[in-house]
Design an enzyme around this catalytic site. Structure first.
Site, PDB file in Angstrom:
ATOM      1  N   GLN A 222       0.824  -1.208   0.000  1.00 45.23           N
ATOM      2  CA  GLN A 222       0.000   0.000   0.000  1.00 45.23           C
ATOM      3  C   GLN A 222       0.863   1.266   0.000  1.00 45.23           C
ATOM      4  OE1 GLN A 222      -2.940  -2.112   3.172  1.00 45.23           O
ATOM      5  NE2 GLN A 222      -3.266   0.077   2.991  1.00 45.23           N
ATOM      6  N   ARG A 369      -8.562  -1.156   8.515  1.00 47.95           N
ATOM      7  CA  ARG A 369      -9.698  -0.288   8.159  1.00 47.95           C
ATOM      8  C   ARG A 369     -10.463   0.260   9.349  1.00 47.95           C
ATOM      9  NH1 ARG A 369     -14.045  -1.945   3.478  1.00 47.95           N
ATOM     10  NH2 ARG A 369     -14.185   0.121   2.618  1.00 47.95           N
ATOM     11  N   CYS A 370     -10.157   1.149  10.163  1.00 45.55           N
ATOM     12  CA  CYS A 370      -8.841   1.632  10.372  1.00 45.55           C
ATOM     13  C   CYS A 370      -8.506   1.460  11.813  1.00 45.55           C
ATOM     14  CB  CYS A 370      -8.735   3.116  10.093  1.00 45.55           C
ATOM     15  SG  CYS A 370      -7.063   3.728  10.394  1.00 45.55           S
ATOM     16  N   GLU A 739     -13.060   4.315   5.658  1.00 41.64           N
ATOM     17  CA  GLU A 739     -13.057   3.502   6.865  1.00 41.64           C
ATOM     18  C   GLU A 739     -14.169   3.897   7.824  1.00 41.64           C
ATOM     19  OE1 GLU A 739      -9.031   4.783   7.158  1.00 41.64           O
ATOM     20  OE2 GLU A 739      -8.324   2.722   7.302  1.00 41.64           O
TER      21      GLU A 739
HETATM   22  N1  MCN Z   1     -14.159   9.405  -2.322  1.00 44.59           N
HETATM   23  C1  MCN Z   1     -15.034  10.288  -2.914  1.00 44.59           C
HETATM   24  N2  MCN Z   1     -15.457  11.398  -2.213  1.00 44.59           N
HETATM   25  C2  MCN Z   1     -15.044  11.622  -0.939  1.00 44.59           C
HETATM   26  C3  MCN Z   1     -14.167  10.712  -0.324  1.00 44.59           C
HETATM   27  C4  MCN Z   1     -13.732   9.608  -1.049  1.00 44.59           C
HETATM   28  O1  MCN Z   1     -15.438  10.064  -4.053  1.00 44.59           O
HETATM   29  N3  MCN Z   1     -15.436  12.700  -0.273  1.00 44.59           N
HETATM   30  C5  MCN Z   1     -13.641   8.270  -3.074  1.00 44.59           C
HETATM   31  C6  MCN Z   1     -12.150   8.468  -3.358  1.00 44.59           C
HETATM   32  O2  MCN Z   1     -11.885   9.276  -4.405  1.00 44.59           O
HETATM   33  C7  MCN Z   1     -11.646   7.060  -3.495  1.00 44.59           C
HETATM   34  C8  MCN Z   1     -12.513   6.332  -2.487  1.00 44.59           C
HETATM   35  O3  MCN Z   1     -13.695   7.098  -2.317  1.00 44.59           O
HETATM   36  O4  MCN Z   1     -11.830   6.570  -4.782  1.00 44.59           O
HETATM   37  C9  MCN Z   1     -11.813   6.205  -1.129  1.00 44.59           C
HETATM   38  O5  MCN Z   1     -11.211   7.396  -0.777  1.00 44.59           O
HETATM   39  P1  MCN Z   1     -10.577   7.703   0.665  1.00 44.59           P
HETATM   40  O6  MCN Z   1     -11.624   7.716   1.682  1.00 44.59           O
HETATM   41  O7  MCN Z   1      -9.726   8.891   0.489  1.00 44.59           O
HETATM   42  O8  MCN Z   1      -9.649   6.440   1.020  1.00 44.59           O
HETATM   43  P2  MCN Z   1      -8.322   5.912   0.306  1.00 44.59           P
HETATM   44  O9  MCN Z   1      -8.483   5.990  -1.142  1.00 44.59           O
HETATM   45  O10 MCN Z   1      -7.133   6.482   0.938  1.00 44.59           O
HETATM   46  O11 MCN Z   1      -8.404   4.372   0.630  1.00 44.59           O
HETATM   47  C10 MCN Z   1      -7.860   3.824   1.792  1.00 44.59           C
HETATM   48  C11 MCN Z   1      -8.924   3.085   2.563  1.00 44.59           C
HETATM   49  C12 MCN Z   1      -8.343   2.298   3.639  1.00 44.59           C
HETATM   50  S1  MCN Z   1      -7.270   3.065   4.676  1.00 44.59           S
HETATM   51  C13 MCN Z   1      -8.656   0.974   3.790  1.00 44.59           C
HETATM   52  S2  MCN Z   1      -8.065   0.178   5.144  1.00 44.59           S
HETATM   53  C14 MCN Z   1      -9.503   0.302   2.835  1.00 44.59           C
HETATM   54  C15 MCN Z   1     -10.406   1.220   2.143  1.00 44.59           C
HETATM   55  O12 MCN Z   1      -9.710   2.285   1.682  1.00 44.59           O
HETATM   56  N4  MCN Z   1      -8.989  -0.698   2.094  1.00 44.59           N
HETATM   57  C16 MCN Z   1      -9.693  -1.112   0.979  1.00 44.59           C
HETATM   58  N5  MCN Z   1     -11.269   0.667   1.259  1.00 44.59           N
HETATM   59  C17 MCN Z   1     -10.880  -0.435   0.558  1.00 44.59           C
HETATM   60  N6  MCN Z   1     -11.569  -0.869  -0.517  1.00 44.59           N
HETATM   61  C18 MCN Z   1     -11.111  -1.916  -1.222  1.00 44.59           C
HETATM   62  N7  MCN Z   1     -11.823  -2.338  -2.289  1.00 44.59           N
HETATM   63  N8  MCN Z   1      -9.961  -2.553  -0.899  1.00 44.59           N
HETATM   64  C19 MCN Z   1      -9.251  -2.189   0.179  1.00 44.59           C
HETATM   65  O13 MCN Z   1      -8.124  -2.790   0.476  1.00 44.59           O
HETATM   66 CU1  CUM Z   2      -6.192   2.058   9.038  1.00 44.08          CU
HETATM   67  S1  CUM Z   2      -6.241   0.453   7.762  1.00 44.08           S
HETATM   68 MO1  CUM Z   2      -6.227   1.496   6.136  1.00 44.08          MO
HETATM   69  O1  CUM Z   2      -5.454   2.728   6.929  1.00 44.08           O
HETATM   70  O2  CUM Z   2      -5.011   0.973   5.157  1.00 44.08           O
END
Ligand code: MCN
Ligand code: CUM
Length: 787
Positions: A222, A369-370, A739
């Site tokens: 990641q 997560r998380c 998360e």
């Molecule tokens: N998004 C959006 N509008 C927002 C917030 C988010 O459209 N206001 C969209 C983003 O653009 C992105 C998605 O939602 O495409 C997730 O965005 P975000 O919340 O920023 O999270 P991350 O992309 O940083 O993803 C990490 C997060 C974590 S920490 C874990 S743990 C987890 C999760 O994502 N692992 C996943 N969801 C998962 N989903 C899948 N399929 N697989 C994992 O391993």
């Molecule tokens: Cu806190 S689990 Mo995710 O942060 O990859």
């Protein structure tokens, strides 16, 4: 809930558009490219011999029989790694961990010896011929016992099992308010050990090219850039001669943030043998040895006035880190973001204390997560508030509404030091209550109770903390965190944008493209998003802590705006006008008053490379390293309704409403998918999943035969809704969301079940809420029905 997708991923699609995920085409066609799909010429395979004991001295290792097996190429032990300084490596959390042991093993399933063979099967066959003689040592698996003087010591490099002791808040003020309080509620909670259970187990292929001296490693990571830096530091190979590629990843959920022994041993073996070396953990290897989460023993107390006003919060935690992955730095990150445990409430004072312990269990205790301890924090406060409501005889919704941080208090400084960016908690709870018909359900519950039926309603109004993170987090994570985005527009107006994050299923190829499309007016099909290759992508810290939107999303917006500024200058030149007179509207530039005579962003791109105005550099690209000014604080209110069968203890989740607020939304379909996925995961947490050990450190289960993860069959229909409270500091007003549901929902499930049983004298039941546990409680309380 049915997901309606209204738009194809073609054309200009910005914020809020429900377009299909661009990446799904290759996944649906089975054309994804995962580590195990990659085959290189001359590639050989690595398998591990693993420890059957949780704690034992290694007396001898005999590899003679294994060596003679045809197809066996090499056998690597800890002693060999020790000679090249790789027997131990630093973890990303400040601790260090064994790659292969030299003296003793510290958990069952630990890697002991590596075998390299021509194919995977020969490697496992040879591993089974290696004879390791162990002398069993007394193990410790209970973190409370581990902290006692008389406990066996887990780690050979330490003389204590204490990982760290951490506290936050104002103890004096908190204790004073507890003395003044009318009511004090206290409760112990065990948040059980869980495994992430992603679809794709961890693995790597290391390929060292002896001619160029370059080491390329494909791995399930990641955070590829961070791994590259760690690899460079431990191997002394210059960082520009290491290339880490994270291809498609079949889920990470936090479990793929770390460096695992297999990554290191495959790299060492490839350098030694001059051949590519592949290592892929089997499902049961993965379930027994990769990073586990939770395992948090919480004791919480909440002080309140008779009228329900919450005054103070006091929490003590023992966290079980297993053998590694604790934080050697005795200060901050060990307890992660647990200090978000004051949640959505305006609480005057709080004090938390977290003690970390090593046990003879696999490394654990950080992300899922998380769980940078946010899940445990939300669970603790939402359970405590619910118990307080029941103790006071108040409605749990009303108690929450009474204590929420009011909207006018934002930005709000919490008693444990966070500055919440924005929030409107009552709006989310009220929306959830309306949607589910809260007061009618309460009436129904009353009637059912009269008839002896068990029905419960559980609420959780959580606050999340995501987007690691701003410079003032320095104290907590030890580095100032940023994230990167590079956007290049080619002469024909087609775009490649590269990021330091790495999606594992979150849809970045779509949503980052939407951000760029929103600002530059370029069709999403003309925008290619790349992540996960350290040779091509700008340095970044990776995808976890729902940080991609708050950090990389912001970086993309800033880069796009930088490009737009330059594009305006070029457009002015093309239109023979002054820059101040140029109007920009979604991909088009024109002179004020003459919208018909316009230049497109594509015209501008061509001019940028063929005819840049005097004094302006050719090209149209920008890169941003974005330093977020603060974390973002998404929130929401979840309501769960359960019916419990008095004959079997079976719980049925009849209804579940989730109202989330992640500020402005980029793609609502992706966001809903994320929430549904996370709710499903948490259903597993609440009702099905636990990784358990006996007192000798033997794992119960350790495969999908015993570790029950939920599917669409077990789970209810998730009913979703939103409120939108933009983040004031994010360029798009967006907060992370991924998360929220794993953080917020476990308490809703448990609160519902306890609500159904409270009148029988039940205050708390630890997860997972297996039917037999409920049945036993009903039996104790004389409430089992024979019907
Ligand atoms: N998004 C959006 N509008 C927002 C917030 C988010 O459209 N206001 C969209 C983003 O653009 C992105 C998605 O939602 O495409 C997730 O965005 P975000 O919340 O920023 O999270 P991350 O992309 O940083 O993803 C990490 C997060 C974590 S920490 C874990 S743990 C987890 C999760 O994502 N692992 C996943 N969801 C998962 N989903 C899948 N399929 N697989 C994992 O391993
Ligand atoms: Cu806190 S689990 Mo995710 O942060 O990859």
């Amino acid at each position: 809930m049915t997901v309606e997708i209204t738009e194809e991923p073609k054309g200009v699609h910005g914020m809020g558009h429900k377009i299909r995920r661009k990446e799904d085409i290759r996944f649906l066609l089975g054309k994804g490219n995962y580590v195990d799909d990659i085959k290189l010429p001359g590639m050989v395979y690595l398998a591990f011999v693993r420890s059957p004991y949780a704690h034992a001295k290694i007396k001898s290792i005999n590899v003679e029989k294994a060596k003679t097996l045809p197809g066996v190429i090499d056998i690597i032990t800890g002693k060999e790694l020790e000679k090249v300084g790789l027997a131990w490596i630093p973890t990303l959390m400040g601790d260090k961990m064994m790659v292969l042991p030299t003296d003793k093993v510290v958990y069952q399933g630990q890697e002991v010896v590596a075998v390299i063979a021509e194919d995977r099967y020969k490697a496992y066959d040879a591993a089974s011929l290696i004879e390791v003689e162990y002398e069993p040592l007394e193990p410790v698996t209970d973190p409370k016992k581990a902290l006692e003087q008389s406990s066996p010591i887990v780690r050979p490099d330490k003389n204590t099992n204490l990982v760290f002791k951490w506290e936050a808040g104002n103890k004096e003020e908190t204790d004073k308010l507890f003395k003044e309080a009318d009511v004090v509620v206290s409760q112990g909670f065990y948040y059980q050990r869980l495994h992430v259970a992603y679809m794709e187990p961890v693995g790597s292929i290391a390929h060292y090219d002896p001619v160029s001296g370059k080491l390329t490693i494909w791995m399930t990571s990641q955070a590829p850039h961070v791994v590259r830096t760690v690899f460079s530091l431990v191997t002394k190979i210059p960082e520009n001669k290491i290339r880490i590629i994270s291809p498609d990843i079949g889920g990470g959920f936090g479990g793929k943030v770390y460096v695992y022994p297999g990554y290191v041993v495959s790299a060492h073996a490839s350098i030694k043998l001059g051949r590519p070396v592949k290592w892929i953990a089997t499902r049961s290897e993965d379930m027994r040895s990769t990073a586990f989460a939770r395992d948090y023993h919480i004791h919480g107390e909440i002080a309140a006035k008779k009228d329900g006003t919450i005054l103070a919060l006091r929490i003590k935690v023992i966290s079980d880190h297993g053998a590694f992955f604790g934080d050697a730095n005795p200060s901050k990150f060990s307890a992660g973001l647990f200090s978000i445990c004051t949640g959505s409430y305006d609480i005057k004072a709080a004090h938390v204390e977290v003690v970390g312990a090593h046990t003879n269990k696999p490394p654990g205790g950080i992300a899922y997560r998380c769980s940078f301890r946010v899940t445990e924090a939300a669970y603790a406060i939402e359970r405590l508030v619910d118990i307080l409501a029941h103790e006071l005889g108040m409605d749990p919704a009303e108690l929450r509404l009474k204590n929420f941080i009011p909207p006018e208090k934002f930005p709000y400084k919490s008693a444990l030091g966070w500055t919440y960016d924005s929030g409107n908690y009552a709006a989310a709870l009220k929306k959830a209550m309306d949607k589910i018909g809260y007061w009618e359900l309460r009436k129904e519950q009353e009637e059912k109770r009269k008839r002896g039926e068990l029905m419960g309603i559980g609420i959780s109004s959580f606050t999340e903390i995501v987007g690691a993170g701003p410079a003032d987090l320095f104290d907590i994570v030890g580095i100032k965190m940023f994230e990167s985005a590079e956007i290049r527009i080619h002469p024909t107006g087609k775009v490649i944008a590269r990021f330091g994050t790495r999606a594992q299923g979150q849809g970045h190829e779509t949503t980052y493209a939407q951000i760029i499309s929103e600002i530059l007016g370029i069709p999403v099909e003309d925008i290619i998003i790349e992540e996960g290759d350290t040779d091509t992508c700008p340095y970044g810290l990776g995808t976890y802590a729902s940080r991609s939107t708050p950090t990389a999303g912001a970086a993309a917006a800033v880069s796009a705006k930088k490009i737009l500024d330059k594009a305006k200058k070029i457009a002015a030149h093309l239109l023979e006008a002054r820059e101040e007179d140029i109007v920009y509207e979604k991909g088009r530039f024109y002179v004020k008053g003459s919208p018909d005579k316009f230049k497109t962003i594509q015209d501008v791109a061509l001019a940028a490379y063929t005819n840049p105005p005097p004094g302006i550099e050719a090209g149209l690209e920008a890169i941003t390293y974005y330093n977020p000014p603060n974390m973002t604080f998404p929130f929401g209110s979840y309501i769960c309704v359960v019916d419990i069968d008095k004959g079997t203890g079976q719980i049925k989740v009849r209804k579940f409403v989730a109202v989330d607020d992640c500020g402005n939304i980029i793609n609502p379909v992706i966001v809903d998918g994320q929430i549904m996925g996370a709710l499903t995961m948490s259903f597993g947490t609440a009702f099905l999943e636990e990784i358990r050990y006996d007192e000798n450190g033997n794992i119960y289960g350790g495969s999908f035969a015993e570790y029950m993860i939920p599917t669409a069959i077990e789970t209810p229909k998730w009913e979703l809704d939103k409120t939108i409270t933009p983040s004031p500091h994010h360029p798009l007003g967006a907060k992370g969301v991924d998360e929220s549901a794993t953080v917020g929902s476990p308490a809703a499930f448990v609160n519902a079940v306890v609500d159904a049983l409270w009148h029988l004298g039940v205050r708390h039941i630890d997860m997972p809420l297996w039917p037999w546990k409920i049945w036993q409680i009903l039996k104790e309380k004389g409430a089992v029905s024979d019907e």
